[in-house]
Design a protein around this motif. Structure first.
Motif, PDB file in Angstrom:
ATOM      1  N   GLU A 235      54.133  77.229  57.797  1.00  0.00           N
ATOM      2  CA  GLU A 235      54.259  77.379  56.345  1.00  0.00           C
ATOM      3  C   GLU A 235      52.992  76.849  55.677  1.00  0.00           C
ATOM      4  N   PRO A 236      52.164  77.737  55.110  1.00  0.00           N
ATOM      5  CA  PRO A 236      50.938  77.266  54.459  1.00  0.00           C
ATOM      6  C   PRO A 236      51.258  76.319  53.309  1.00  0.00           C
ATOM      7  N   ARG A 237      50.532  75.201  53.243  1.00  0.00           N
ATOM      8  CA  ARG A 237      50.702  74.237  52.160  1.00  0.00           C
ATOM      9  C   ARG A 237      49.342  73.727  51.729  1.00  0.00           C
ATOM     10  N   LYS A 238      49.213  73.441  50.447  1.00  0.00           N
ATOM     11  CA  LYS A 238      47.976  72.867  49.936  1.00  0.00           C
ATOM     12  C   LYS A 238      47.905  71.377  50.267  1.00  0.00           C
ATOM     13  N   ASN A 239      46.677  70.923  50.599  1.00  0.00           N
ATOM     14  CA  ASN A 239      46.369  69.501  50.736  1.00  0.00           C
ATOM     15  C   ASN A 239      47.243  68.784  51.769  1.00  0.00           C
ATOM     16  N   GLU A 240      47.521  69.504  52.844  1.00  0.00           N
ATOM     17  CA  GLU A 240      48.345  68.945  53.922  1.00  0.00           C
ATOM     18  C   GLU A 240      48.023  69.707  55.197  1.00  0.00           C
ATOM     19  N   GLY A 241      47.694  69.010  56.261  1.00  0.00           N
ATOM     20  CA  GLY A 241      47.385  69.679  57.514  1.00  0.00           C
ATOM     21  C   GLY A 241      48.607  70.348  58.109  1.00  0.00           C
ATOM     22  N   GLN A 242      48.445  71.598  58.528  1.00  0.00           N
ATOM     23  CA  GLN A 242      49.524  72.358  59.149  1.00  0.00           C
ATOM     24  C   GLN A 242      49.158  72.655  60.598  1.00  0.00           C
ATOM     25  N   LEU A 243      49.957  72.130  61.532  1.00  0.00           N
ATOM     26  CA  LEU A 243      49.694  72.338  62.949  1.00  0.00           C
ATOM     27  C   LEU A 243      49.898  73.800  63.312  1.00  0.00           C
ATOM     28  N   LEU A 244      48.915  74.387  63.981  1.00  0.00           N
ATOM     29  CA  LEU A 244      48.983  75.785  64.403  1.00  0.00           C
ATOM     30  C   LEU A 244      49.260  75.913  65.889  1.00  0.00           C
ATOM     31  N   VAL A 245      48.492  75.185  66.700  1.00  0.00           N
ATOM     32  CA  VAL A 245      48.598  75.288  68.157  1.00  0.00           C
ATOM     33  C   VAL A 245      48.460  73.903  68.765  1.00  0.00           C
ATOM     34  N   GLU A 246      49.309  73.626  69.728  1.00  0.00           N
ATOM     35  CA  GLU A 246      49.247  72.377  70.499  1.00  0.00           C
ATOM     36  C   GLU A 246      49.377  72.755  71.961  1.00  0.00           C
ATOM     37  N   CYS A 247      48.321  72.536  72.742  1.00  0.00           N
ATOM     38  CA  CYS A 247      48.346  72.920  74.155  1.00  0.00           C
ATOM     39  C   CYS A 247      47.440  71.976  74.922  1.00  0.00           C
ATOM     40  N   PRO A 248      47.417  72.040  76.265  1.00  0.00           N
ATOM     41  CA  PRO A 248      46.588  71.105  77.035  1.00  0.00           C
ATOM     42  C   PRO A 248      45.092  71.245  76.788  1.00  0.00           C
ATOM     43  N   TYR A 249      44.665  72.350  76.178  1.00  0.00           N
ATOM     44  CA  TYR A 249      43.233  72.614  76.029  1.00  0.00           C
ATOM     45  C   TYR A 249      42.709  72.350  74.626  1.00  0.00           C
ATOM     46  N   PHE A 250      43.572  72.375  73.627  1.00  0.00           N
ATOM     47  CA  PHE A 250      43.168  72.058  72.253  1.00  0.00           C
ATOM     48  C   PHE A 250      44.396  71.915  71.360  1.00  0.00           C
ATOM     49  N   ASN A 251      44.241  71.091  70.349  1.00  0.00           N
ATOM     50  CA  ASN A 251      45.199  70.986  69.241  1.00  0.00           C
ATOM     51  C   ASN A 251      44.485  71.454  67.987  1.00  0.00           C
ATOM     52  N   THR A 252      45.093  72.343  67.230  1.00  0.00           N
ATOM     53  CA  THR A 252      44.430  72.910  66.064  1.00  0.00           C
ATOM     54  C   THR A 252      45.361  72.906  64.865  1.00  0.00           C
ATOM     55  N   ALA A 253      44.822  72.483  63.719  1.00  0.00           N
ATOM     56  CA  ALA A 253      45.544  72.511  62.442  1.00  0.00           C
ATOM     57  C   ALA A 253      44.668  73.190  61.401  1.00  0.00           C
ATOM     58  N   ILE A 314      38.234  74.011  49.731  1.00  0.00           N
ATOM     59  CA  ILE A 314      37.796  74.433  51.056  1.00  0.00           C
ATOM     60  C   ILE A 314      38.991  74.591  51.997  1.00  0.00           C
ATOM     61  N   LYS A 315      38.992  75.675  52.732  1.00  0.00           N
ATOM     62  CA  LYS A 315      39.963  75.865  53.808  1.00  0.00           C
ATOM     63  C   LYS A 315      39.204  75.742  55.125  1.00  0.00           C
ATOM     64  N   PHE A 316      39.733  74.945  56.049  1.00  0.00           N
ATOM     65  CA  PHE A 316      39.057  74.762  57.332  1.00  0.00           C
ATOM     66  C   PHE A 316      40.058  74.521  58.452  1.00  0.00           C
ATOM     67  N   LEU A 317      39.614  74.794  59.667  1.00  0.00           N
ATOM     68  CA  LEU A 317      40.369  74.444  60.861  1.00  0.00           C
ATOM     69  C   LEU A 317      39.869  73.113  61.392  1.00  0.00           C
ATOM     70  N   GLU A 318      40.788  72.355  61.948  1.00  0.00           N
ATOM     71  CA  GLU A 318      40.476  71.093  62.627  1.00  0.00           C
ATOM     72  C   GLU A 318      40.964  71.242  64.061  1.00  0.00           C
ATOM     73  N   THR A 319      40.084  71.011  65.042  1.00  0.00           N
ATOM     74  CA  THR A 319      40.514  71.117  66.428  1.00  0.00           C
ATOM     75  C   THR A 319      39.917  69.999  67.271  1.00  0.00           C
ATOM     76  N   TYR A 320      40.684  69.544  68.263  1.00  0.00           N
ATOM     77  CA  TYR A 320      40.255  68.487  69.167  1.00  0.00           C
ATOM     78  C   TYR A 320      41.025  68.646  70.473  1.00  0.00           C
ATOM     79  N   VAL A 321      40.691  67.828  71.464  1.00  0.00           N
ATOM     80  CA  VAL A 321      41.311  67.923  72.788  1.00  0.00           C
ATOM     81  C   VAL A 321      41.927  66.579  73.143  1.00  0.00           C
ATOM     82  N   LEU A 322      43.212  66.591  73.458  1.00  0.00           N
ATOM     83  CA  LEU A 322      43.910  65.392  73.930  1.00  0.00           C
ATOM     84  C   LEU A 322      44.092  65.504  75.441  1.00  0.00           C
TER      85      LEU A 322
END
Length: 323
Positions: A235-253, A314-322
């Motif tokens: 659910e798209p929301r303003k000014n709040e990170g929305q998790l898109l994908v969570e997997c062993p290779y990357f987490n993206t919001a 600004i709209k942006f993706l945030e991604t990292y690896v856990l």
């Protein structure tokens, strides 16, 4: 040690490439049919170089080798060594891409490759007619797969989606997929350039030759599982990170900001990549001077940073690896 890095993009002209990437990134280039901009890459032979800001230019993997866990996170450095684990791209498809599949790490190793490829797509401002394929819509056997490739009917077995800005798709290794004409998107994937081309609509390259297919390698890699829906729902929301994908290779919001927001990374043992999708903004890292984060810009934040303050529209993706 720097608290952020920007890189010189690697522009890839392709048979199917369009004309959106260069103006989107505000580049002074006359290169034609740019299908991909590799924003951050540690792929050997295609490593991105740091943007010239007065500091010595270095490749991404040179930075990893030099800074190790302080750049990528201690657990990530133990897991991936001197190779950066993610490849970030913008993709502009003027024509359909080939129907393809990627192997898992295990299958890739068996086939003599270093690793497989799991990826995701975030759709940006695409054509009204844009479509893509992701996953099987009906059960088929390996023999039926080979027959459908042979008689040009493999697309009949695939789930097709009309897409619009904000749509997100996860493509784990083994899932048949293809980006369709009119799609403009951001792609996050494992650091791997292993792609098995299943079907290419009988297209010919610039020399008039049919493009190479990898029917057997693909057959060994396909996951024949059928799902009812392959879209990532959020659910798209303003000014709040929305998790898109969570997997062993990357987490993206995804973030869509029109007011300042604090991002706390003090407990995160990973680098963070911010990918500008739309609008203009700035980020202040650990109370430092503001750095631009605009549409078309990609910023790598080392694992040692603690806090980012984002401002702007600004709209942006945030991604990292856990690990």
């Amino acid at each position: 040690m720097q608290n952020y890095y920007k890189f010189q993009p690697l522009l890839k002209s392709t048979l199917w490439g369009g004309d959106k990437i260069i103006p989107f990134k505000h580049l002074n280039s006359t290169q034609q049919q740019v299908g991909e901009s590799w924003e951050i890459s540690g792929v050997k032979g295609d490593e991105t170089l740091t943007a010239s800001d007065g500091s010595p230019v270095q490749s991404l993997n040179e930075l990893v080798k030099e800074q190790q866990g302080r750049l990528v996170g201690e657990a990530n450095y133990q897991r991936f060594g001197d190779e950066f684990p993610l490849l970030i791209k913008f993709i502009d498809a003027r024509q359909d891409l080939s129907i393809q599949v990627h192997p898992t790490d295990e299958i890739a190793h068996r086939q003599g490759k270093s690793r497989g490829k799991t990826e995701m797509w975030y759709v940006m401002d695409s054509a009204p007619t844009a479509k893509l394929y992701n996953g099987l819509k009906k059960q088929i056997t390996p023999d039926e797969y080979k027959q459908m490739v042979s008689d040009d009917t493999i697309c009949d077995a695939l789930a097709q989606y009309d897409v619009r800005e904000g749509d997100c798709f996860f493509i784990p290794a083994g899932r048949i997929h293809a980006i369709g004409a009119g799609c403009f998107l951001a792609e996050i994937q494992q650091t791997s350039d292993v792609t098995y081309r299943i079907y290419d609509f009988n297209r010919r390259d610039k020399d008039g030759n049919l493009r190479q297919l990898h029917t057997q390698e693909a057959a060994e890699s396909i996951d024949y599982t059928v799902l009812s829906d392959y879209r990532q729902h959020y659910e798209p929301r303003k000014n709040e990170g929305q998790l898109l994908v969570e997997c062993p290779y990357f987490n993206t919001a995804v973030y869509d900001l029109d007011e300042p927001m604090e991002l706390d990374y003090s407990e995160l043992d990973s680098f963070v990549i911010l990918i500008g999708l739309k609008g203009e903004g700035t980020i202040s890292i650990d109370d430092g001077e503001p750095v631009s984060l605009n549409a078309g810009e990609t910023v790598l934040l080392p694992a040692h940073i603690n806090n980012v303050r984002a401002r702007g529209n600004i709209k942006f993706l945030e991604t990292y690896v856990l690990s």
